[in-house]
Design an enzyme around this catalytic site. Structure first.
Site, PDB file in Angstrom:
ATOM      1  N   GLU A 384       0.822  -1.207   0.000  1.00 45.92           N
ATOM      2  CA  GLU A 384       0.000   0.000   0.000  1.00 45.92           C
ATOM      3  C   GLU A 384       0.859   1.262   0.000  1.00 45.92           C
ATOM      4  OE1 GLU A 384      -2.991  -0.440  -0.672  1.00 45.92           O
ATOM      5  OE2 GLU A 384      -3.062  -2.582  -0.235  1.00 45.92           O
ATOM      6  N   HIS A 387       2.027   2.299  -3.401  1.00 41.07           N
ATOM      7  CA  HIS A 387       1.014   3.051  -4.147  1.00 41.07           C
ATOM      8  C   HIS A 387       1.076   4.549  -3.872  1.00 41.07           C
ATOM      9  CE1 HIS A 387      -1.292   0.006  -6.165  1.00 41.07           C
ATOM     10  NE2 HIS A 387      -1.582  -0.655  -5.065  1.00 41.07           N
TER      11      HIS A 387
END
Length: 961
Positions: A384, A387
């Site tokens: 995550e 990202h």
């Protein structure tokens, strides 16, 4: 991003699609940072922003948004997205930069629920360069759908409480507020939240100010409401409704309220917007940027039931953030990074500055740590955080390039940052970051990513990594193993081919060139091409735009020559001439006892044609796809395959863990496709039975499980394979024991956990007896009797060899447990009964309003219990309409139900029945899963038919049947 560049990205959208928005009017900013005197709002009203008022008692929200727009081409229409989940109460249109009379701005509206679009048609056209502003009043319910702006529940002392969270990817922002809900429509955001005073508000950006919110502000004492109620362009959107004489503002119930204003964000896509409200607890730390030397706060928020379990997640965050800044050579642009852990959530979501995820992938009880949880949290959070750069700063132009985000985050999170397999030049990893080379992320990647990707992509019902998509149902189905795992595996193959240092240098060039903008795959290829001097577009085109992958067949000719040929690999047999047209650029990576042939030393390492001959000393051990970095299968003669396996089984072999995993995976796939005997797979596993590495055993266990599953309704072969598994796992348990030692390598701990779980599952008497003894002590209050690593295995044994009392205890543990350390094992225990009545009770139990992620866990775990499969199947058929009504609009729950419930069937009758049953059902949201499951059933059927006598003979030869 420059306006003209972003307009270009939008203009390239499929303008003719009813699901797509025209690009002639685009948002620049949600919220207003300045007040226009002509259209004055009182600044004290706090309603100049994207303003969300949340009431956790009524589970509802109200909102007002002011959107600054820009017109790039004269038009009489403004089109934006809004789903039926929100009620649009009023719209005001205002233009600062175009001289029009008030009556000229009168407009009409169309609300299209099918395409989730609202169209405003103005009386006179909006001119190119004009800058309209829309003010929209809206509201909705905080549903439990896990989509849009939704509620999340948790328990405090037996009482259910709620918080609210967002899940906007891919097209669910429109369920929370009216917006331009496509990734290329980037804009900045000024968000204000109104909530009860005792709760906490968080969003993408840091808090700018927080103050009491009074009834005077809420009931129209300020300019916004009087403006709306008498607005010349106001109208209601509901057909047949009379215009209201008064617009109700935010209604306040009992209690004290506050408003929380957040700083303005950089430009970003709607799916990355995030906000949440609840009784959140927080742990916090910081890291120092290696680029700017700024101190950046990092925090992890949890609901009260997760308090004290987020330290490891926080540790991962503060450690990998500076590593990413170094790798990308791009500073993290936001002033903070928060993570929120909440129930009723699907996996995790990379919202910019506010990651949100479920407890199962973020929380770990510090008193009950286990390696699998430690590794899972590290991998998910590192994914995550990747990202935050790759996807958030630079975002794909449209969802057909979703793989660009997810594949890259997967390779970074599962391989490059967590491991040192590529000797990445990051030598100053903090000592407290427990990521060591012994994790062997390269080998783990093959099991967690490449294996599943190749299995799915070998079916005709697969799809290209870069798949054309149009409507939301198609988009959400792309969140699958091909978009994540195959894309990551293809990027791993490219990184291995060009060299990781050059690969990452190219990524950095790509990010810097497209900061705050939108991009396509070709933009990434151009960055890597600049770093390497290679034609990356041509090299990679077929890997992402074509379905499937090749099998490379090796034929030994005269001494010193091998003939290699590539064809598309299909798990149900040979491809037709039409299916076999694609030629891939295949990096062969030939591993011999001397060296790995590299492009710099051998011209024949890239197979870019159908077939060719290669000079090779076949008297020495050799293997194609050295290190298993390539996304393809290799097929040898039976004799050569056996020789490679024997060499790989040696302790001093040149073939390492990744090669053994690749051999097992290829042998399994070739057996499934009836291109080799299934006994060849059993022979390889038998040769590798002395393997000391956990990941090698994990690959073998996965292969055995797939084989066992095709014979689950064949009593004789099931029993023979059970005895075979006992012979494999019992000696490992005998050698390693049951309890971890502090100074042991994680690989030893992992192998112990695997061996105990598998030995118990196949009924090894000594292991079952030991685990039942530990269960007895645990149940009598000695929680230390069961180490965290074997809690799941022990709970399953307790129910399997017990009865209702044990099952009821598991239910109590599940309902009272706040930690994933006991939560998931309890689900496993409840689902592991052989008693049909208890299995039916589990199914009935899933009708309760369970946490969304828990329903999936129950259903998938039931499918892994052969005694529950037919019961689950019958229930699904009988209650399909009710299940669809409950989960049909959800994220991918229906996909999971179809795949897990029916995916292990092995008869044509079952395939035909399912196909006929679904023929007249609306499966638009999961039609890919239906096609893939039907094909899998038929593949299983063919494999079982072809393998039965072969496997029976192999087991009979060893006196196991």
């Amino acid at each position: 991003m420059p306006v003209n560049a972003q307009e270009g990205a939008v203009a390239m959208s499929a303008a003719s699609s009813p699901y797509r928005l025209p690009g002639n009017v685009r948002p620049v900013h949600y919220g207003r940072d300045s007040v226009d005197e002509e259209f004055a709002y009182d600044a004290e009203c706090c309603l100049l922003d994207l303003n969300i008022k949340t009431d956790l008692e009524s589970l509802s929200f109200q909102g007002v948004v002011v959107v600054d727009l820009e017109v790039s081409e004269e038009t009489s229409e403004i089109v934006f997205n809004a789903a039926e989940d929100i009620k649009l109460n009023a719209i005001v249109l205002h233009i600062q930069s175009q001289s029009l009379e008030k009556e000229d701005l009168q407009f009409g509206t169309d609300l299209d629920p099918q395409y989730e679009r609202v169209t405003i048609r103005t009386r006179k056209p909006l001119l190119e360069g004009s800058k309209p502003q829309l003010t929209i009043v809206f509201g909705g319910k905080l549903s439990g759908s896990s989509l849009g702006y939704h509620s999340s529940s948790y328990q405090v002392n037996g009482t259910q409480k709620h918080c609210s969270v967002t899940q906007f990817e891919p097209t669910f922002a429109r369920r929370a507020f009216p917006c331009w809900d496509e990734p290329a429509f980037k804009a900045s955001y000024k968000i204000t939240m109104v909530s009860r005073e005792e709760t906490v508000n968080i969003s993408n950006m840091p808090v700018a100010s927080e103050k009491a919110y009074t009834s005077a502000q809420a009931t129209g004492g300020y300019g916004i409401w009087s403006t709306l109620s008498s607005a010349f362009s106001y109208l209601t959107l509901r057909k047949g409704a009379e215009p209201q004489s008064d617009i109700k503002a935010f209604s306040l119930g009992d209690g004290r309220w506050k408003s929380t204003e957040f700083e303005t964000s950089p430009v970003m896509s709607t799916y990355l917007v995030a906000f949440a409200n609840g009784d959140f607890k927080v742990v916090e730390d910081s890291y120092t940027s290696p680029i700017s030397e700024k101190v950046i706060p990092v925090r992890v928020y949890t609901t009260p039931d997760g308090e004290g379990q987020a330290e490891w997640s926080l540790n991962v965050s503060k450690t990998v953030m500076p590593l990413y800044e170094k790798v990308f050579d791009v500073e993290f642009p936001l002033p903070k990074l928060d993570t929120l852990v909440a129930n009723d959530y699907h996996g995790a979501m990379e919202n910019w500055g506010l990651i949100i995820g479920q407890p199962n992938v973020y929380l770990m009880d510090p008193n009950k740590p286990d390696f699998n949880t430690t590794q899972r949290i590290a991998e998910v959070q590192t994914h995550e955080i990747a990202h935050q750069w790759f996807g958030n700063i630079v975002t794909m132009s449209w969802w057909d390039n979703l793989w660009l985000n997810e594949g890259f985050a997967t390779i970074m999170g599962a391989l490059i940052i967590l491991g040192e397999s590529y000797n990445i030049a990051l030598t100053d990893r903090p000592d407290n970051f427990l990521v060591k080379p012994e994790w062997n992320s390269s080998a783990r990647f093959l099991i967690s990513q490449t294996s599943d990707a190749l299995a799915l992509d070998s079916r005709r019902s697969s799809h290209p990594i870069q798949n054309p998509v149009d409507n939301p149902n198609e988009i959400k189905q792309l969140l699958d193993q091909l978009t994540y795992a195959k894309a990551a595996s293809v990027l791993r193959m490219l990184s291995a081919y060009v060299g990781e240092e050059q690969f990452l240098k190219g990524v950095s060039l790509y990010l810097k060139k497209h900061l705050y903008g939108n991009s396509t795959a070709n933009d990434l290829w151009d960055g890597i091409a600049e770093a390497t001097g290679l034609d990356i577009r041509s090299l990679m085109d077929n890997w992402i735009t074509k379905i499937g992958y090749p099998v490379v067949t090796v034929t030994e000719k005269e001494s010193g020559v091998i003939h290699i040929r590539q064809d598309r690999f299909l798990v149900d047999g040979s491809p037709s001439s039409e299916e076999n047209k694609t030629l891939w650029n295949v990096p062969l990576s030939i591993l011999t006892s001397d060296e790995i042939f590299k492009k710099s030393t051998a011209q024949h390492t890239l197979l870019d044609q159908r077939e060719t001959d290669i000079q090779l000393d076949t008297t020495k051990p050799f293997k194609l796809n050295g290190g298993s970095t390539g996304v393809y299968r290799v097929r040898y003669s039976t004799e050569r395959a056996q020789a490679i396996a024997k060499e790989a089984a040696k302790e001093d072999s040149i073939f390492k863990t990744e090669d053994r995993i690749g051999l097992v995976s290829d042998t399994l796939a070739l057996a499934q496709a009836s291109l080799s005997d299934t006994s060849s797979l059993l022979n390889v596993i038998e040769l590798f039975k002395d393997d000391k590495e956990n990941l090698g055993w994990t690959a073998m266990n996965d292969a055995i499980t797939k084989l066992v599953n095709i014979f689950w309704e064949d009593e004789e072969l099931s029993e023979g394979l059970r005895i075979f598994q006992q012979s494999l796992y019992a000696p490992i348990v005998e050698r390693l024991g049951y309890d971890n030692q502090d100074d042991e390598a994680v690989d030893v701990k992992g192998l112990r956990t695997l061996a105990i779980a598998r030995a118990a599952a196949v009924g090894e008497p000594k292991v079952v007896k030991e685990l039942l003894s530990r269960w007895k002590a645990y149940n009598e209050g000695d929680e230390s009797a069961i180490p965290a690593d074997i809690l799941g295995a022990t709970f399953r044994v307790a129910v399997e060899h017990g009865g209702r009392a044990e099952w009821e205890t598991m239910k109590k543990i599940y309902e009272s447990g706040s930690s994933p350390a006991t939560h998931l094992p309890a689900i496993g225990g409840m689902c592991n009964s052989k008693d049909p009545e208890l299995i039916k009770e589990v199914i009935e139990y899933t009708k309760k309003p369970l946490r969304t992620q828990d329903f999936d866990s129950f259903w998938i775990t039931l499918a892994n219990n052969p005694f529950a499969r037919r019961i689950s199947i019958d229930y699904t058929y009988e209650n399909f309409d009710a299940i669809t009504e409950r989960f049909g609009r959800g994220f991918n729950t229906m996909k999971n139900i179809i795949e897990s419930t029916f995916g292990k069937l092995t008869t044509e009758e079952d395939a035909t029945k399912l196909e006929s049953f679904l023929e007249n059902k609306d499966t638009a949201g999961y039609n890919m899963a239906v096609a893939q499951t039907l094909e899998l059933i038929r593949v299983n059927t063919k494999w079982r038919k072809n393998a039965t006598e072969d496997v029976k003979g192999w087991l009979d030869e060893r006196k196991m049947i």
